[in-house]
Design a protein around this motif. Sequence first.
Motif, PDB file in Angstrom:
ATOM      1  N   TYR A   1       0.840  -1.205   0.000  1.00 12.55           N
ATOM      2  CA  TYR A   1       0.000   0.000   0.000  1.00 12.55           C
ATOM      3  C   TYR A   1       0.877   1.257   0.000  1.00 12.55           C
ATOM      4  N   THR A   2       1.938   1.216   0.797  1.00 12.07           N
ATOM      5  CA  THR A   2       2.857   2.364   0.885  1.00 12.07           C
ATOM      6  C   THR A   2       3.550   2.614  -0.451  1.00 12.07           C
ATOM      7  N   ILE A   3       4.014   1.534  -1.086  1.00 13.63           N
ATOM      8  CA  ILE A   3       4.671   1.669  -2.394  1.00 13.63           C
ATOM      9  C   ILE A   3       3.691   2.224  -3.422  1.00 13.63           C
ATOM     10  N   GLY A   4       2.437   1.795  -3.358  1.00  8.88           N
ATOM     11  CA  GLY A   4       1.425   2.308  -4.281  1.00  8.88           C
ATOM     12  C   GLY A   4       1.270   3.813  -4.169  1.00  8.88           C
ATOM     13  N   VAL A   5       1.263   4.326  -2.934  1.00  4.79           N
ATOM     14  CA  VAL A   5       1.152   5.769  -2.718  1.00  4.79           C
ATOM     15  C   VAL A   5       2.390   6.490  -3.245  1.00  4.79           C
ATOM     16  N   LEU A   6       3.565   5.910  -2.989  1.00  8.93           N
ATOM     17  CA  LEU A   6       4.812   6.531  -3.453  1.00  8.93           C
ATOM     18  C   LEU A   6       4.880   6.550  -4.984  1.00  8.93           C
ATOM     19  N   VAL A   7       4.459   5.464  -5.614  1.00 10.78           N
ATOM     20  CA  VAL A   7       4.450   5.409  -7.080  1.00 10.78           C
ATOM     21  C   VAL A   7       3.591   6.531  -7.638  1.00 10.78           C
TER      22      VAL A   7
END
Length: 348
Positions: A306-312
């Motif tokens: 979920y965190t990587i999705g936001v960063l992307v």
Amino acid sequence: MKYNTEINKLVWLGINLMMIIVMVIIGGITRLTDSGLSMTNWNLVLGVIPPTNESEWTALFDLYRQYPEYKLKNSFMTLEEFKKIFFWEYIHRIWGRLIGLTFFIPLVFFWIKKAFDNKEKKLLILLTLLGFFQAFMGWFMVKSGLVEKPDVSHFRLSAHLVTAFAIYSLLLYFFWMIFSSLKPNYICQKIPRINIHKKNFYISLCLLFLTISAGAWVSGTDAGLSYNNFPYMGEGFLPPILFAENTNLFKSLFYDQGFLQFSHRLFATFTLLFILHTIFRANKDDFFKEFKFLFYFLFIMIIFQYTIGVLVLKLYIPMLLALLHQFGSLIILSLLVISICHAKKKGV
């Protein structure tokens, strides 16, 4: 003798699983580099031979220049630039052919040797049908970008990706059930409310597939570049199209970048919360007692994903992070499938 046969089946399935993982990564690169429409035709036999001289490259480039992607998006492209995008689509198609050979040749051998029981045969027939459907969807997807618009249909892209993940899930399920059968005492202790936990893991799996499907909609329409101020979308939490006065609003929704990105956000959030609910509830009943690593890994991965999705999103889709995000979904899928196998053993 039977033990050796089961080991050989595990090796065969394991190789196919690794090849699909590589294929997902190659497919992600192909999409992120806009390489998917560089090969406008595909010869089943001669198509495996890449261009070997400048005249062959020029002929392929001239063919590419006849289609919408070149005319509407890449009219500035040089032959050298064309070679780069052609490379990834070529590798993508060749790797698909290799997966077919790696799967079907040993399958025929094992089938002749009567190495499968009736349940395994049914699963393999399903996998075979999905494999042919996946090949068809690859062609059908590319075809959609060669007509008027210089982009493939995001619905067909989604079907292509979800089918790949479904094939991977079934192969992993097959692998894990054989693996666990070789260990008679593997996870045999029953726990309370096992059917509830099994149901929750199946729901988690369905939510993950919905999230993956919506992610393909985002990728196929470049919707990740439209609203990058998470958790907001512009000045609010909802996509502006929901407030637009449009008589064809429902039809427009699934072609609107804002709504497609919002769908992915919404499914991802529901998936995050439900998987957390599922694993903590299961852990409370000692579901992960003999397999605590699975609990911790799944918990860490769903938060990380979920965190990587936001960063992307916030960083405007950097390629490495985007690939990591796609690979992360495959890891979570693997952990959920293993959890379902775990639940089946617990329910024995």
